[in-house]
Design a protein around this motif. Structure first.
Motif, PDB file in Angstrom:
ATOM      1  N   TRP A  55      32.654 -13.728  38.240  1.00  0.00           N
ATOM      2  CA  TRP A  55      33.572 -13.444  37.913  1.00  0.00           C
ATOM      3  C   TRP A  55      33.042 -11.112  38.080  1.00  0.00           C
ATOM      4  N   ARG A  56      31.996 -10.977  37.896  1.00  0.00           N
ATOM      5  CA  ARG A  56      31.277  -9.620  38.476  1.00  0.00           C
ATOM      6  C   ARG A  56      31.180  -8.590  39.707  1.00  0.00           C
ATOM      7  N   VAL A  57      31.374  -9.867  40.506  1.00  0.00           N
ATOM      8  CA  VAL A  57      32.211  -9.312  41.874  1.00  0.00           C
ATOM      9  C   VAL A  57      33.256  -9.428  41.945  1.00  0.00           C
ATOM     10  N   VAL A  58      33.887  -8.145  42.459  1.00  0.00           N
ATOM     11  CA  VAL A  58      35.749  -7.884  42.358  1.00  0.00           C
ATOM     12  C   VAL A  58      35.732  -7.140  43.174  1.00  0.00           C
ATOM     13  N   ARG A  59      37.676  -7.721  43.231  1.00  0.00           N
ATOM     14  CA  ARG A  59      37.803  -7.209  44.626  1.00  0.00           C
ATOM     15  C   ARG A  59      37.866  -5.213  43.946  1.00  0.00           C
ATOM     16  N   ALA A  60      38.237  -4.686  45.158  1.00  0.00           N
ATOM     17  CA  ALA A  60      38.785  -2.858  44.676  1.00  0.00           C
ATOM     18  C   ALA A  60      39.785  -2.759  43.540  1.00  0.00           C
ATOM     19  N   LEU A  73      39.200 -13.172  32.884  1.00  0.00           N
ATOM     20  CA  LEU A  73      39.715 -12.199  31.991  1.00  0.00           C
ATOM     21  C   LEU A  73      39.024 -13.002  31.046  1.00  0.00           C
ATOM     22  N   ALA A  74      39.121 -14.197  30.176  1.00  0.00           N
ATOM     23  CA  ALA A  74      38.579 -14.227  28.876  1.00  0.00           C
ATOM     24  C   ALA A  74      36.862 -13.646  29.284  1.00  0.00           C
ATOM     25  N   ILE A  91      40.724  -5.439  36.274  1.00  0.00           N
ATOM     26  CA  ILE A  91      39.535  -3.835  35.680  1.00  0.00           C
ATOM     27  C   ILE A  91      39.967  -3.578  36.012  1.00  0.00           C
ATOM     28  N   ALA A  92      39.547  -2.758  34.770  1.00  0.00           N
ATOM     29  CA  ALA A  92      39.236  -0.881  35.541  1.00  0.00           C
ATOM     30  C   ALA A  92      38.253  -0.348  36.336  1.00  0.00           C
TER      31      ALA A  92
END
Length: 106
Positions: A55-60, A73-74, A91-92
């Motif tokens: 969950w810490r590797v995300v879409r831009a 999200l949890a 995510i911001a």
């Protein structure tokens, strides 16, 4: 059980370095490694990322991984990851992005 491809091992190692409450985009991980690109990192995470903090590797764009939104999200809320709340929370990224600094701060 077969060994992971070398590139996959490196991508997963970076995912494990990302501190709670912070994120890196797929492109950030590729840039940090100096190899591959966002699609290659995304493919590694899709195939092998279940054992690391995926969950810490995300879409831009900060949109949670499709199909895993509730779980992600949890985790973000539990870790205090900066979010943009609304009809579809995301995510911001500008505030949550981790620069990959692994230097111990003393």
């Amino acid at each position: 059980m077969s060994e992971l491809p070398e590139y996959a091992e490196r991508v997963l190692a970076v995912a494990e370095l990302i501190p709670p409450g912070r994120v890196m985009t797929y492109g950030d991980v590729a840039e940090w490694l100096g190899e591959g690109g966002p699609r290659q990192v995304g493919r590694v995470m899709a195939l092998y990322g279940g054992a690391v903090p995926w969950w810490r590797v995300v879409r831009a764009d900060g949109v949670p991984l499709p199909g895993h939104e509730r779980r992600a999200l949890a985790r973000y809320r539990a870790e205090g990851t900066p979010l943009r709340e609304g009809d579809a929370p995301r995510i911001a990224v500008a505030r949550a992005r981790w620069d990959g600094d692994v230097t111990p701060h003393t």
